[in-house]
Design a protein around this motif. Structure first.
Motif, PDB file in Angstrom:
ATOM      1  N   PHE A 116     -69.020   7.881  57.072  1.00  0.00           N
ATOM      2  CA  PHE A 116     -68.741   8.238  55.675  1.00  0.00           C
ATOM      3  C   PHE A 116     -67.518   7.518  55.138  1.00  0.00           C
ATOM      4  O   PHE A 116     -66.689   6.991  55.886  1.00  0.00           O
ATOM      5  N   PHE A 117     -67.441   7.515  53.818  1.00  0.00           N
ATOM      6  CA  PHE A 117     -66.308   6.906  53.120  1.00  0.00           C
ATOM      7  C   PHE A 117     -65.800   7.872  52.052  1.00  0.00           C
ATOM      8  O   PHE A 117     -66.600   8.436  51.294  1.00  0.00           O
ATOM      9  N   GLU A 118     -64.483   8.089  52.018  1.00  0.00           N
ATOM     10  CA  GLU A 118     -63.895   8.902  50.954  1.00  0.00           C
ATOM     11  C   GLU A 118     -62.977   8.039  50.103  1.00  0.00           C
ATOM     12  O   GLU A 118     -62.056   7.395  50.614  1.00  0.00           O
ATOM     13  N   LEU A 119     -63.212   8.065  48.804  1.00  0.00           N
ATOM     14  CA  LEU A 119     -62.331   7.374  47.869  1.00  0.00           C
ATOM     15  C   LEU A 119     -61.369   8.381  47.265  1.00  0.00           C
ATOM     16  O   LEU A 119     -61.788   9.339  46.614  1.00  0.00           O
ATOM     17  N   GLY A 120     -60.081   8.174  47.495  1.00  0.00           N
ATOM     18  CA  GLY A 120     -59.040   9.076  46.994  1.00  0.00           C
ATOM     19  C   GLY A 120     -58.817  10.227  47.954  1.00  0.00           C
ATOM     20  O   GLY A 120     -59.155  11.368  47.645  1.00  0.00           O
ATOM     21  N   ILE A 121     -58.208   9.956  49.094  1.00  0.00           N
ATOM     22  CA  ILE A 121     -58.117  10.968  50.154  1.00  0.00           C
ATOM     23  C   ILE A 121     -57.134  12.092  49.844  1.00  0.00           C
ATOM     24  O   ILE A 121     -57.289  13.210  50.331  1.00  0.00           O
ATOM     25  N   GLY A 122     -56.130  11.840  49.022  1.00  0.00           N
ATOM     26  CA  GLY A 122     -55.181  12.911  48.671  1.00  0.00           C
ATOM     27  C   GLY A 122     -54.511  13.491  49.900  1.00  0.00           C
ATOM     28  O   GLY A 122     -53.895  12.779  50.702  1.00  0.00           O
ATOM     29  N   SER A 123     -54.643  14.794  50.086  1.00  0.00           N
ATOM     30  CA  SER A 123     -54.040  15.469  51.240  1.00  0.00           C
ATOM     31  C   SER A 123     -54.855  15.286  52.515  1.00  0.00           C
ATOM     32  O   SER A 123     -54.389  15.587  53.609  1.00  0.00           O
ATOM     33  N   ILE A 140     -63.943   6.276  56.908  1.00  0.00           N
ATOM     34  CA  ILE A 140     -62.868   5.477  56.328  1.00  0.00           C
ATOM     35  C   ILE A 140     -62.455   6.162  55.036  1.00  0.00           C
ATOM     36  O   ILE A 140     -63.293   6.698  54.315  1.00  0.00           O
ATOM     37  N   ALA A 141     -61.171   6.180  54.744  1.00  0.00           N
ATOM     38  CA  ALA A 141     -60.683   6.807  53.511  1.00  0.00           C
ATOM     39  C   ALA A 141     -59.619   5.920  52.871  1.00  0.00           C
ATOM     40  O   ALA A 141     -58.747   5.386  53.569  1.00  0.00           O
ATOM     41  N   PHE A 181     -72.574   3.049  54.514  1.00  0.00           N
ATOM     42  CA  PHE A 181     -72.283   4.440  54.840  1.00  0.00           C
ATOM     43  C   PHE A 181     -73.488   5.347  54.612  1.00  0.00           C
ATOM     44  O   PHE A 181     -74.361   5.059  53.794  1.00  0.00           O
ATOM     45  N   ASP A 182     -73.491   6.449  55.358  1.00  0.00           N
ATOM     46  CA  ASP A 182     -74.493   7.501  55.168  1.00  0.00           C
ATOM     47  C   ASP A 182     -74.071   8.453  54.052  1.00  0.00           C
ATOM     48  O   ASP A 182     -74.904   9.123  53.445  1.00  0.00           O
ATOM     49  N   LEU A 183     -72.755   8.513  53.823  1.00  0.00           N
ATOM     50  CA  LEU A 183     -72.199   9.447  52.849  1.00  0.00           C
ATOM     51  C   LEU A 183     -70.981   8.827  52.188  1.00  0.00           C
ATOM     52  O   LEU A 183     -70.102   8.288  52.881  1.00  0.00           O
ATOM     53  N   ILE A 184     -70.927   8.902  50.875  1.00  0.00           N
ATOM     54  CA  ILE A 184     -69.717   8.550  50.126  1.00  0.00           C
ATOM     55  C   ILE A 184     -69.305   9.791  49.345  1.00  0.00           C
ATOM     56  O   ILE A 184     -70.132  10.416  48.680  1.00  0.00           O
TER      57      ILE A 184
END
Length: 283
Positions: A116-123, A140-141, A181-184
């Motif tokens: 998965f990939f996260e855009l804008g991980i924040g905390s 990946i973030a 990715f499987d998930l964004i």
């Protein structure tokens, strides 16, 4: 002064400042006493607090009186299965963001091996929750904020996820990953400037502006980027999970359809506004 007297006195101080005054004082007193105040109230209301405990508690009440959010005073916020460290320049995780996690786990098999990939991980709360639930997940973030990178790295290491998540300081509006990715997933800034101006003063003073405002028009700047360009990084059949703002669903629904997505699930607030959605890439 005993617990009953302290709670009554402090609630009177905060009752016209906070709509959650009862909870605020109990949580803050719990912090000072290092015990469950709710249990203590039941079992020993007459417990006499020490002078140091009283002074420490009064200092916390002064901070809350200034409308500093409880999470910013305590430096932590409970989210999913975690106690997330929340630094001064990081957005406080919201309950509706936990719903976004619920939508994701309802659409993917728990034992599936996902990337998965996260855009804008924040905390780091979203990535941590995904890693916690999907034991075979790696990710990946990115975040453009240096403070978010520092805060999320601290949280990821605290719970032992650093081998399964790569965090990078990158501007998602300028770059996109090379992997598939499987998930964004993303909870990007989604307010327009006029929305931000009308926010409670406490949010504007104590939460990062760049984590809230997207643009001056419809608040869709990040969604346009994610849906139109990041779809190239999503496998066919992969999921896109987003938290969105008020009155944005219909616009995003059409944008998703035009770019080969089908809405799989959505979550509405009590006012009927869609706050979270999951869409599948079908074309």
């Amino acid at each position: 002064m005993n617990i009953q007297e302290v709670l009554h006195q402090s609630k009177e101080i905060l009752k016209n400042i906070s709509s959650t005054a009862d909870l605020d004082v109990e949580v803050l007193l719990s912090k000072v006493l290092n015990k469950d105040v709710r249990l203590e109230k039941i079992t020993n209301l007459s417990y006499e607090i020490t002078e140091k405990e009283k002074n420490d508690f009064n200092e916390l009440i002064k901070l809350r009186k200034r409308k500093i959010p409880l999470a910013k005073i305590l430096k932590v916020k409970n989210f999913w299965n975690f106690e997330v460290n929340v630094d001064d320049k990081v957005l406080i995780p919201r309950p509706e963001t936990e719903v976004l996690i619920d939508l994701i786990v309802s659409k993917i098999s728990k034992n599936k091996k996902i990337n998965f990939f996260e855009l804008g991980i924040g905390s780091g709360c979203i990535s941590m929750s995904i890693l916690d639930y999907f034991k075979n997940a790696k990710g990946i973030a990115w975040d453009v904020s240096k403070q978010s990178i520092v805060s999320s790295t601290k949280n990821i290491k605290k719970y032992g996820f650093e081998q399964r998540l790569k965090i990078e300081k990158r501007d998602g509006l300028l770059f996109r990953p090379k992997q598939m990715f499987d998930l964004i997933v993303s909870n990007p800034p989604y307010l327009k400037l006029s929305d931000y101006i009308s926010l409670d003063k406490a949010i504007k003073v104590y939460e990062p502006k760049n984590a809230l405002i997207a643009d001056n028009s419809l608040g869709l700047k990040f969604y346009n980027r994610i849906i139109k360009f990041y779809k190239l990084n999503l496998k066919l059949g992969g999921l896109l999970a987003l938290e969105i703002g008020d009155n944005q669903f219909n616009l995003l629904y059409n944008l998703l359809l035009k770019n080969g997505f089908r809405i799989e699930k959505k979550y509405r607030l009590i006012n009927n506004q869609v706050r979270c959605l999951v869409a599948k890439k079908i074309a």
